[in-house]
Motif scaffolding. Structure first.
Motif, short mmCIF file in Angstrom:
data_model
loop_
_atom_site.label_atom_id
_atom_site.label_comp_id
_atom_site.label_asym_id
_atom_site.label_seq_id
_atom_site.Cartn_x
_atom_site.Cartn_y
_atom_site.Cartn_z
N TYR A 251 0.82 -1.21 0.00
CA TYR A 251 0.00 0.00 0.00
C TYR A 251 0.85 1.25 0.00
N THR A 255 0.58 2.42 -4.04
CA THR A 255 -0.79 2.89 -4.26
C THR A 255 -0.83 4.21 -4.99
N ASN A 256 0.05 5.15 -4.67
CA ASN A 256 -0.05 6.46 -5.31
C ASN A 256 0.18 6.38 -6.82
N VAL A 259 -2.91 4.74 -8.33
CA VAL A 259 -4.06 5.65 -8.36
C VAL A 259 -3.86 6.73 -9.42
N SER A 268 -3.47 12.64 -7.64
CA SER A 268 -3.54 11.42 -6.84
C SER A 268 -3.10 11.61 -5.39
N MET A 272 -4.97 10.37 -1.98
CA MET A 272 -4.31 9.49 -1.01
C MET A 272 -4.54 9.98 0.43
N GLY A 275 -7.05 8.43 3.04
CA GLY A 275 -6.67 7.39 3.99
C GLY A 275 -6.42 7.95 5.38
N ARG A 309 -9.28 -4.14 0.52
CA ARG A 309 -8.64 -3.02 -0.19
C ARG A 309 -7.92 -3.50 -1.45
N ILE A 327 -8.85 3.21 -0.74
CA ILE A 327 -7.99 4.13 0.00
C ILE A 327 -8.59 4.41 1.38
N HIS A 330 -8.04 2.44 4.63
CA HIS A 330 -6.82 2.61 5.43
C HIS A 330 -7.18 2.89 6.89
#
Length: 446
Positions: A251, A255-256, A259, A268, A272, A275, A309, A327, A330
């Protein structure tokens, strides 16, 4: 230490600003570092492993940070002075790293930076606790500003608040519209770090609390708590804490850029921050939910949130709503597992082992577990030939990349459900075996 209301308010403001800047610096570049590396090291062989290795540097540093704090800040120098030194020198390292184009050099520089930064996570707590009268009531009000700092950093780098309100500060200064794929977040963090370092020299003093006492590496790392593993439930909890932290690394590291590729592009980093917003909301609900659900099911739901997730990311990358939901999970995955886990340890461990047990928990999770996870995600990305630099590459590889940690987290959750049988009332605060107050729990980042 007794303070007048005016003095207390001034100190609270200064400590809150300290916490805000501490986490603003980390949030300014850490979330988007993967996207930056995809851009700057485009075409490098094994790019996924390069990203994983760069993110692993903060875990390597986290493993040894307690030793540095215990050896230096706790015994020889005021915490605020060590804090200032680490951030001023760290700013220079970050600025230099922002101009590096060789992956190996960049990774070594990030390791050097995090060896300076990670100890400061404990140092800010030490400064706060040394200058407040009622830690149980005052510290949460100080610590929440760290989360706010992390969130605001994401908004500034993305130059928007969830696409609703534009914050074009970076574009106004630099002319760059998409800052997260550039070295600007690193440079911004470096500049704030210098300012923060000098600000730290003005903070209320936090003298070394263990001056003249003998230092033990084992105690600093929390290894004194190993004896608690003779308790079956604590052993299962510890094993699962370590194992569940392996998929957690996926994650934070990827993730960034995922995304950014599949949904929100240069905005993005702003999304983020959802979360962290979720984290704050669920933190408030923990006391009520813990009383109703109990430790086992709080921890279990936290683990299952990891699975949910990653399945959302892997199976529905084209759905903006489901990506945002992933997201937002989280808050559940972090609070239900890590915060509940810290509370469980505080109840379970004898008073004289509580600080050690909390350190051992951090060693297993943010240290060993996430360290292995960052290398696993790099290996896995390269093995499936994930191209994270393009939308097409992520859409083609999302299902394979994210399903693996989802299955891993689900397996750990099943093991925990089957073998952890401690009931709500089993982990009660033991009678104090030693003199002195119980140590205050150290809040974790992110």
């Amino acid at each position: 230490m007794s303070q007048s209301p005016t003095q207390s308010g001034a100190v609270m403001f200064r400590l809150s600003l300290m916490m805000f800047m501490q986490f603003f610096i980390w949030g300014a570049f850490f979330v988007t570092m993967g996207s930056y590396m995809l851009a700057i090291f485009s075409g490098e062989e094994g790019i996924n492993s390069i990203i994983g290795s760069a993110y692993a540097t903060h875990n390597w540093a986290g493993l040894l940070a307690p030793v540095l704090v215990g050896l230096i800040a706790d015994r020889f120098f005021n915490a605020e002075r060590v804090l200032a030194f680490c951030h001023i020198v760290g700013a220079g390292v970050l600025w230099y790293a922002s101009g590096v184009t060789d992956p190996g050099t960049f990774i070594w520089l990030m390791l050097a930076y995090f060896f300076l930064y990670m100890p400061t996570l404990a140092l800010v707590n030490a400064v706060a606790f040394a200058n407040i009268d009622d830690p149980d009531k005052q510290f949460p009000n100080i610590r929440v500003w760290g989360t706010i700092g992390w969130i605001l950093a994401g908004f500034i780098v993305a130059q928007t608040v969830l696409g609703w309100v534009n914050i074009p500060l970076i574009e106004m200064v630099t002319g760059v519209a998409n800052a997260q794929a550039t070295a600007i977040p690193l440079k911004m963090a470096a500049i704030i770090s210098v300012i923060y370092g000098f600000y730290c020299l003005t903070l209320p003093p936090a003298p070394p609390a263990q001056k003249g006492e003998e230092f033990s590496v084992g105690s600093a790392l929390g290894l004194d708590a190993i004896k608690l593993l003779t308790d079956r439930n604590f052993a299962i909890f510890s094993l699962c804490s370590f194992a569940i932290s392996i998929p957690l690394a996926f994650y934070y590291a990827r993730t960034n850029d995922f995304v950014a590729a599949v949904q929100f592009g240069e905005q993005s980093a702003s999304f983020m921050a959802i979360g962290q917003m979720s984290e704050v909301l669920f933190m408030i609900a923990i006391p009520l939910l813990l009383a109703r659900m109990g430790v086992k099911y709080m921890l279990l739901v936290g683990m299952l949130a990891w699975t949910a997730r990653y399945l959302l990311f892997g199976l529905y990358p084209s759905s903006a709503a489901l990506v945002v939901l992933g997201i937002a999970l989280h808050g559940i995955s972090y609070d239900f597992f890590f915060v509940t886990g810290q509370l469980y340890i505080d109840r379970k461990a004898p008073r004289h082992l509580r600080a050690s047990a909390q350190g051992f928990f951090n060693l297993l999770t943010y240290g060993a577990g996430m360290l292995i996870g960052n290398y696993v995600l790099g290996w896995w990305g390269d093995r499936i030939q994930l191209d994270g630099s393009t939308t097409e590459g992520w859409l083609a590889g999302a299902a394979t990349f994210w399903t693996m940690p989802a299955i891993f987290a689900l397996a750990i959750a099943i093991i925990f459900f089957l073998f952890f049988w401690e009931k709500n009332g089993d982990a009660k605060e033991p009678v104090a075996e030693t003199e002195g107050p119980a140590p205050t729990l150290e809040a974790s980042p992110a």
